[in-house]
Design an enzyme around this catalytic site. Structure first.
Site, PDB file in Angstrom:
ATOM      1  N   SER A 147     -43.536  -8.496  10.790  1.00 14.32           N
ATOM      2  CA  SER A 147     -43.278  -8.832   9.389  1.00 14.32           C
ATOM      3  C   SER A 147     -41.783  -8.801   9.094  1.00 14.32           C
ATOM      4  O   SER A 147     -41.098  -7.837   9.436  1.00 14.32           O
ATOM      5  CB  SER A 147     -44.018  -7.829   8.511  1.00 14.32           C
ATOM      6  OG  SER A 147     -43.778  -8.147   7.173  1.00 14.32           O
ATOM      7  N   GLY A 148     -41.301  -9.851   8.468  1.00 19.49           N
ATOM      8  CA  GLY A 148     -39.876  -9.916   8.110  1.00 19.49           C
ATOM      9  C   GLY A 148     -39.006 -10.468   9.217  1.00 19.49           C
ATOM     10  O   GLY A 148     -37.791 -10.543   9.066  1.00 19.49           O
TER      11      GLY A 148
ATOM     12  N   THR B 127     -42.081 -17.255   8.520  1.00 19.66           N
ATOM     13  CA  THR B 127     -42.305 -18.239   7.450  1.00 19.66           C
ATOM     14  C   THR B 127     -41.095 -19.160   7.325  1.00 19.66           C
ATOM     15  O   THR B 127     -41.228 -20.376   7.195  1.00 19.66           O
ATOM     16  CB  THR B 127     -42.579 -17.502   6.129  1.00 19.66           C
ATOM     17  OG1 THR B 127     -43.668 -16.608   6.353  1.00 19.66           O
ATOM     18  CG2 THR B 127     -42.946 -18.455   5.023  1.00 19.66           C
TER      19      THR B 127
ATOM     20  N   ASN C 298     -40.548  -6.787   4.059  1.00 15.65           N
ATOM     21  CA  ASN C 298     -40.109  -8.158   3.787  1.00 15.65           C
ATOM     22  C   ASN C 298     -40.298  -8.448   2.304  1.00 15.65           C
ATOM     23  O   ASN C 298     -41.365  -8.219   1.760  1.00 15.65           O
ATOM     24  CB  ASN C 298     -40.980  -9.103   4.652  1.00 15.65           C
ATOM     25  CG  ASN C 298     -40.568 -10.546   4.495  1.00 15.65           C
ATOM     26  OD1 ASN C 298     -39.651 -10.866   3.735  1.00 15.65           O
ATOM     27  ND2 ASN C 298     -41.244 -11.418   5.219  1.00 15.65           N
TER      28      ASN C 298
ATOM     29  N   SER D  33     -43.076 -11.344   2.006  1.00 16.32           N
ATOM     30  CA  SER D  33     -44.002 -11.188   3.126  1.00 16.32           C
ATOM     31  C   SER D  33     -45.271 -12.000   2.911  1.00 16.32           C
ATOM     32  O   SER D  33     -45.868 -11.972   1.826  1.00 16.32           O
ATOM     33  CB  SER D  33     -44.356  -9.703   3.269  1.00 16.32           C
ATOM     34  OG  SER D  33     -45.208  -9.554   4.370  1.00 16.32           O
ATOM     35  N   SER D  34     -45.636 -12.741   3.955  1.00 17.00           N
ATOM     36  CA  SER D  34     -46.869 -13.527   3.853  1.00 17.00           C
ATOM     37  C   SER D  34     -48.044 -12.567   3.949  1.00 17.00           C
ATOM     38  O   SER D  34     -48.151 -11.808   4.912  1.00 17.00           O
ATOM     39  CB  SER D  34     -46.940 -14.532   5.003  1.00 17.00           C
ATOM     40  OG  SER D  34     -45.725 -15.223   5.123  1.00 17.00           O
TER      41      SER D  34
ATOM     42  N   GLY E 159     -47.077 -11.165  10.024  1.00 12.75           N
ATOM     43  CA  GLY E 159     -46.548 -10.529  11.226  1.00 12.75           C
ATOM     44  C   GLY E 159     -47.137  -9.140  11.466  1.00 12.75           C
ATOM     45  O   GLY E 159     -47.669  -8.513  10.556  1.00 12.75           O
TER      46      GLY E 159
ATOM     47  N   GLU F 101     -47.567  -5.465  11.674  1.00 15.24           N
ATOM     48  CA  GLU F 101     -46.900  -4.513  10.787  1.00 15.24           C
ATOM     49  C   GLU F 101     -47.472  -3.096  10.927  1.00 15.24           C
ATOM     50  O   GLU F 101     -48.661  -2.909  11.189  1.00 15.24           O
ATOM     51  CB  GLU F 101     -46.963  -4.986   9.339  1.00 15.24           C
ATOM     52  CG  GLU F 101     -48.347  -5.184   8.798  1.00 15.24           C
ATOM     53  CD  GLU F 101     -48.349  -5.933   7.462  1.00 15.24           C
ATOM     54  OE1 GLU F 101     -47.310  -6.470   7.064  1.00 15.24           O
ATOM     55  OE2 GLU F 101     -49.408  -5.971   6.831  1.00 15.24           O
TER      56      GLU F 101
HETATM   57  N1  LIG Z   1     -33.264 -18.448   9.539  1.00 16.67           N
HETATM   58  C1  LIG Z   1     -33.055 -17.655   8.502  1.00 16.67           C
HETATM   59  N2  LIG Z   1     -31.919 -17.807   7.778  1.00 16.67           N
HETATM   60  C2  LIG Z   1     -31.665 -16.984   6.739  1.00 16.67           C
HETATM   61  N3  LIG Z   1     -32.493 -16.012   6.320  1.00 16.67           N
HETATM   62  C3  LIG Z   1     -33.644 -15.822   6.999  1.00 16.67           C
HETATM   63  C4  LIG Z   1     -33.974 -16.660   8.110  1.00 16.67           C
HETATM   64  N4  LIG Z   1     -35.175 -16.283   8.576  1.00 16.67           N
HETATM   65  C5  LIG Z   1     -35.563 -15.252   7.743  1.00 16.67           C
HETATM   66  N5  LIG Z   1     -34.661 -14.995   6.824  1.00 16.67           N
HETATM   67  C6  LIG Z   1     -34.725 -13.972   5.742  1.00 16.67           C
HETATM   68  O1  LIG Z   1     -35.677 -13.044   6.111  1.00 16.67           O
HETATM   69  C7  LIG Z   1     -36.664 -12.907   5.121  1.00 16.67           C
HETATM   70  C8  LIG Z   1     -38.038 -12.725   5.760  1.00 16.67           C
HETATM   71  O2  LIG Z   1     -38.407 -13.827   6.472  1.00 16.67           O
HETATM   72  P1  LIG Z   1     -39.878 -14.363   6.543  1.00 16.67           P
HETATM   73  O3  LIG Z   1     -40.515 -14.305   5.218  1.00 16.67           O
HETATM   74  O4  LIG Z   1     -39.844 -15.684   7.195  1.00 16.67           O
HETATM   75  O5  LIG Z   1     -40.522 -13.345   7.457  1.00 16.67           O
HETATM   76  P2  LIG Z   1     -41.957 -13.390   8.080  1.00 16.67           P
HETATM   77  O6  LIG Z   1     -41.787 -13.286   9.552  1.00 16.67           O
HETATM   78  O7  LIG Z   1     -42.695 -14.547   7.563  1.00 16.67           O
HETATM   79  O8  LIG Z   1     -42.592 -12.042   7.516  1.00 16.67           O
HETATM   80  P3  LIG Z   1     -44.081 -11.785   7.121  1.00 16.67           P
HETATM   81  O9  LIG Z   1     -44.831 -11.562   8.406  1.00 16.67           O
HETATM   82  O10 LIG Z   1     -44.003 -10.538   6.339  1.00 16.67           O
HETATM   83  O11 LIG Z   1     -44.528 -12.915   6.380  1.00 16.67           O
HETATM   84  C9  LIG Z   1     -36.611 -14.177   4.346  1.00 16.67           C
HETATM   85  O12 LIG Z   1     -37.043 -14.001   3.031  1.00 16.67           O
HETATM   86  C10 LIG Z   1     -35.166 -14.524   4.428  1.00 16.67           C
HETATM   87  O13 LIG Z   1     -34.468 -13.865   3.449  1.00 16.67           O
HETATM   88 MG   LIG Z   2     -44.177 -14.875   6.443  1.00 11.60          MG
END
Ligand SMILES: Nc1ncnc2c1ncn2[C@@H]1O[C@H](COP(=O)(O)OP(=O)(O)OP(=O)(O)O)[C@@H](O)[C@H]1O
Ligand SMILES: [Mg+2]
Length: 1079
Positions: free
Chosen positions: A107-108, A112, A157, A160-161, A387, A389
């Protein structure tokens, strides 16, 4: 061997971990850190992309970058998520391989974000057009909607999805997007009613309260203040960097783009508001007299408002919160709910309401974005699952989430590690096995149908009797106690008996990514996912279209006593489907790593990264990759692809494919350590070798393309030439045709002109004739008409009064004339030509006619008179007429002669014997015989003589004897002179020189002077050979007496001289004749 090394150019650290030297965990982390510090967040392990979350926006996603990576070889440029997206898209478009992008990480870690980057890249590089753009826009805009409803701030996050999402983007054969299908996996609905400390409810609640207009909030009966709602955690309601108000507008806008109707949007918001309202319904205990506890709603205002919002009858819902009806075998048993149960029912309703709304949203979006065309699609799946967690307090949801991640890890291991190594063995490639951790055992612990945790949970849920989370844990403790990855205090495994980190109501699983402690509390309930039937029926009764749809089981007509499948069962099944779906596609991996736990940029927590590197199996991944071969391909396609690089294999290789490849490699002098021959495939160790082959192939393709172009151009030129030739013939033919046509047209026109002129001329002629004919006809008609008119008029004139005057006039005139003529007839004068009488003229207007008639009458009378004459008498009258002409008004003697007839032969010579002798001498017919006096020239005395006139001569004879004294041929006579007076003297003048002239002229006197001279003159006139005799009438004339010329002069004689004429010779020259004056 010259190879394009852009991947290596300006490289920070090593772009591809396969090239890392020496390979160790430290160097691996060092490389990652080094690159991360230099903003190089992407690193490859072969074709796998490692993505480090930078926690800040980097300028590496610009349209220029998109263009840079577009249609480029994967290893050509520095590592980037775009390279992977491009590779996947091109492989899908050009090689017709369905693709899936598997994004994993805790997660994070940025899954996404990565999925959105992949989607936006594909959207940017695929086809364009109004329709395509709309599809793209809808696909992209589905993200904000789902994120608003399915994402929440967690401690790990901020976005977070809280659901799993797998999106299939469908393309047509050209690579243009047609639509998509989204599958969602188990939303973490417990978050609706309760959020761990430091976390928030789903974004939409905060977005609605912050971003909606006052009017909207009023309609939804909401208050902007978060603190008014029990379901909203307050401690982290405001997240820095998250603008809920703006996001609300974005979401609204996205919903409209995706195709939500205004009323649908309103319904959705009403449901969201209803959930918030639901959270505010509170219960208070009330003891009944039978000793049972009941619950009562404390303040019904929220309930009322919620019922109004959803169109539910308040009492129905109120009852549903107070009672629970259980139906079993046609029996209905109602039991009252105590406060705890009431709260449970309320929360269950809120969770169900929200999760069903979420599923409905996904279905609705799918409706909008589904591909319209029925043609075969190519599919690119993007998996963005929640993700892995580990929380302080992990419940059923985390168990599910982590199980899902476990499965994904499994698929990664299956395809990248195990599968690859097994392939080497299968292909007979010399291979030293590389150890790696296979998490299949953990998956088995969870999902095994006989003794897996999920199966146990389901068994417990379905088991009759009292079932609690504790009984479930007991069961686990007995069944899974021996499992190496299962840990529990109560398991017979003595190892954990004194493990105080493991509470009694928990069990721990050693996941691939770490140990997670799960608290069993709520497992059974959440797995059962029970909603009291009273509530679903109350919901079904709502006068709200969306609510009704969401609770179909509430329909009393469709009461289903069968238990619905448990949440765990459903999830397992859908994950199973997902896995088998992914296995049919070509996988592309993005391994997301979060660099720190603080969501901070520029912070690289080595231990955290190290942990992730370990559990993600990245080191093993590199090892397998390094020990193995970067690229493999079956001999046939390999030969097919590169055969043009060697003359022996180009264009056709007749032998087996493997031998062809061997010849090819030998010919290309590729070092033998760079590749191995498997049973059915060639294995290329280094990507560089592949690049080398590709580069050569590209070059060769260019040469071939040039050759093809050359031949094609030649062919095209020839075709063009032939076409031109053919066209020229066609054009010429057409032109000739055209020219001839023109000529023909010209001739035709000329002919037409000539013809028209001729025809015109003929026509005019005909027209003239016709006109003439017509005129004739008209004339005839006119004449006929006139004639008829005349006829008619004539016939009818008498009837015309207008004509009466004329008619009367004519009649009068006619009558006058008639009378005149009749009068004239009766008074006509005598027929005597000398009668001068003529009746008087009756009218003046007859003046002319009268005179003319008189004249005509006179002429007629004279004619009549003349017509009575005999020939002799006629001659006499002629002579008389001649005498008149000669002497009338010229000689005084004449009037006396008029009444005297011209007898001529007065002497009757032939009859008178006295003149017998003379008559014998004169043999000619005597025209006139008379006695005349011959005047003596000397004294003027008269002597009688007989005067005879014949046709040719004038004879003078003696009166007595009858002897001829002189015979004068008429031819010798020049003229006869007479006086104007009443005397009978006349002189016969002879022509000078004639034979008779010798004696001189004769001066004679006769009583019948007029007759004599007239006859003499007539003789002259009738005799053709003689000139007409000139009669000279004058009172003085000369007479030739022998030689002398004597003037004979007539004078008026006085009375003394008596009545007779006397003649005296006065002198030689003058002979005077005195004539008595006529009375
Ligand atoms: N390539 C990137 N460029 C800039 N910021 C990023 C990038 N990837 C992620 N982030 C930052 O990290 C945060 C978390 O990313 P994201 O929501 O994609 O995580 P995730 O893997 O989907 O987590 P979860 O499993 O909780 O959904 C985003 O809100 C963003 O602020
Ligand atoms: Mg996500």
């Amino acid at each position: 061997m010259e190879v394009k090394t852009s991947l290596l150019d300006n490289m920070i650290g090593v772009g591809d971990m396969v090239l890392l030297e020496p390979l160790s965990e430290d160097s691996f982390l060092e490389n990652l850190k080094n690159r991360f510090d230099h903003n190089e967040i992407y690193t490859y392990i072969g074709s796998v992309v490692i993505s480090m979350n930078p926690y800040r926006s980097l300028p590496i996603y610009t349209p220029d970058k998109v263009e840079e990576y577009r249609n480029r070889n994967f290893y050509e440029l520095s590592p980037h998520i775009y390279a992977l997206a491009d590779e996947a898209y091109r492989s899908l478009r050009d090689q017709d391989k369905d693709q899936c992008i598997l994004i994993t990480g805790e997660s994070g870690a940025g899954k996404t974000e990565a999925s959105k980057l992949v989607m936006s890249y594909v959207a940017a590089v695929c086809g364009k057009g109004q329709e395509v753009n709309k599809v793209k826009e809808q696909l992209l805009q589905s993200n904000p909607v789902l994120e608003a409803f399915g994402n929440a701030k967690t401690v790990r996050n901020d976005n977070s999805s809280r659901f799993g999402k797998y999106m299939d983007i469908e393309f047509d054969f050209k690579g243009d997007p047609l639509g998509g299908v989204i599958s969602n996996y188990l939303l973490e609905k417990s978050r609706v009613v309760k959020q761990p400390r430091g976390e928030r409810n789903f974004h939409i609640f905060y977005q609605l309260l912050s971003g909606a207009s006052d009017d909207t909030l009023k309609k939804l009966k909401l208050d902007r203040d978060f603190s008014k709602y029990n379901y909203l955690s307050l401690d982290s309601a405001v997240v820095s960097g998250l603008d809920d108000a703006t996001n609300f507008r974005t979401v609204r806008n996205a919903m409209q783009i995706v195709g939500f109707m205004e009323d649908e949007l309103q319904s959705v918001l009403e449901l969201v508001a209803a959930v918030l309202k639901l959270g505010n319904i509170e219960f208070k205990p009330e003891s009944r007299c039978n000793g049972t506890d009941e619950s009562r709603i404390k303040d019904k205002n929220d309930l009322k408002e919620m019922c109004e919002l959803l169109g539910i009858e308040q009492s129905v819902l109120e009852r549903a919160f107070s009672y629970r009806t259980v139906e079993a075998k046609m029996e209905k048993v109602s039991t009252t709910l105590n406060v705890a149960q009431a709260y449970y029912a309320r929360d269950a309703l809120a969770k169900n309401l929200y999760s069903r709304l979420f599923s409905w949203l996904v279905t609705r979006i799918n409706e909008s974005i589904k591909a319209q065309a029925k043609t075969r699609h190519k599919v690119m799946g993007v998996l963005d699952i929640y993700g892995f967690e580990i929380f302080e307090d992990n419940s059923f949801e985390q168990f599910i989430i982590n199980y899902c991640n476990e499965k994904l890890q499994q698929i990664f291991i299956e395809l990248t590690l195990r599968e690859e190594q097994e392939e080497y063995v299968r292909e007979g490639i010399e291979w030293t096995n590389i150890e790696y951790f296979n998490n299949a055992i953990i998956c088995d612990l969870i999902e095994n149908n006989q003794n897996g945790i999920m199966a146990m949970l389901d068994e417990e849920c379905l088991r009759p009797g009292t079932v609690t989370d504790e009984t479930f844990l007991d069961k686990l403790n007995t069944v899974c106690a021996e499992h190496q990855h299962f840990e529990s205090r109560l398991s017979k495994n003595s190892k954990f008996l004194n493990d105080h980190s493991l509470p009694h109501n928990c069990f721990r699983i050693q996941h691939y990514a770490g140990k997670v402690l799960y608290r069993v509390e709520g497992f059974v309930d959440k797995n059962n996912d029970l909603l009291y039937r009273d509530l679903s029926q109350a919901m079904y009764k709502a006068n709200h279209s969306l609510i009704k749809q969401l609770f179909p089981e509430g329909n009393p007509a469709k009461v289903n006593l069968k238990r619905p499948p448990t949440a765990g069962f459903q999830f397992k099944a859908s994950v199973g489907t997902l896995m088998s779906n992914l296995q049919t596609k070509n996988p592309n991996y993005i391994r997301c790593i979060k660099p720190n736990d603080k969501k901070a940029s520029h912070v690289f927590t080595e231990s955290l990264v190290c942990h992730q590197v370990r559990y993600l199996g990245l080191m093993e991944n590199v090892r397998v990759r390094r020990a193995g071969y970067a690229f493999r391909q079956a001999y046939e396609p390999c030969l097919e692809r590169y055969k043009m690089l060697c003359k022996k294999t180009w264009p056709h290789w007749r032998g087996p494919a493997r031998e062809g490849v061997e010849v090819l490699m030998a010919d290309l002098q590729v070092p033998t350590e760079e590749f191995s021959y498997g049973r059915s495939k060639i294995f290329i160790r280094n990507p560089r070798t592949l690049f080398f082959l590709e580069e050569r192939r590209k070059q060769c393709l260019q040469d071939l393309a040039t050759l093809i172009q050359k031949i094609y151009r030649g062919w095209k030129c020839r075709i063009q030439f032939l076409l031109l030739k053919k066209s020229q013939i066609v054009v010429a033919a057409w032109y000739r045709r055209y020219a001839q046509q023109q000529k023909y047209q010209k001739i035709k026109r000329a002919t037409t002109v000539v013809q028209s002129y001729t025809r015109g001329w003929q026509a005019r002629k005909l027209l003239r004739e016709l006109k003439y004919q017509k005129r004739c006809e008209e004339a005839v008609t006119t004449i006929t008409a006139y004639w008829h008119g005349t006829q008619v008029r004539r016939e009818y004139r008498k009837f015309f009064r207008a004509n009466a005057g004329k008619k009367i006039y004519d009649f009068t005139i006619q009558r006058i004339l008639q009378k005149y003529f009749l009068g004239l007839k009766s008074n006509i004068p005598s027929m005597s030509p000398i009668d001068k009488n003529w009746p008087a003229r009756p009218y003046f207007f007859l003046e002319g006619v009268h005179a003319e008639l008189r004249r005509i009458f006179h002429l007629w009378r004279c004619k009549k008179y003349r017509s009575q004459f005999t020939e002799e008498k006629k001659v006499v009258y002629e002579e008389k007429l001649e005498a008149s002409e000669l002497f009338k008004d010229k000689k005084a003697l004449y009037p006396s002669s008029v009444s005297q007839p011209f007898k001529g032969d007065y002497l009757e010579i032939s009859k008178n014997p006295k003149y017998q002798k003379l008559s014998s001498v004169v043999d000619e017919k005597i025209l006139l015989s008379d006695m005349v006096n011959k005047i003596n020239r000397a004294n003027g005395k008269c002597s009688a003589r007989i005067f005879l006139l014949t046709k040719k001569n004038v004879i003078l004879a003696d009166q007595k004897t009858g002897q001829v004294k002189a015979s004068l041929p008429l031819l010798d006579l020049a003229s006869v002179s007479v006086s104007t007076q009443s005397d009978g003297f006349f002189a016969l003048k002879l022509k000078e020189g004639s034979s008779s002239a010798v004696k001189g002229d004769f001066l004679l006197s006769s009583e019948h002077l007029i007759e004599i001279t007239t006859k003499l003159h007539r003789m002259g006139a009738t005799t053709a050979d003689r000139e007409q005799l000139y009669i000279d009438i004058s009172d003085e004339f000369l007479v030739q007496f022998k030689q002398d010329k004597v003037c004979v002069k007539f004078i008026q004689g006085g009375p003394k001289n008596g009545n007779g004429v006397s003649c005296k010779r006065k002198n030689n020259r003058l002979l005077e004749v005195s004539v008595p004056t006529t009375p």
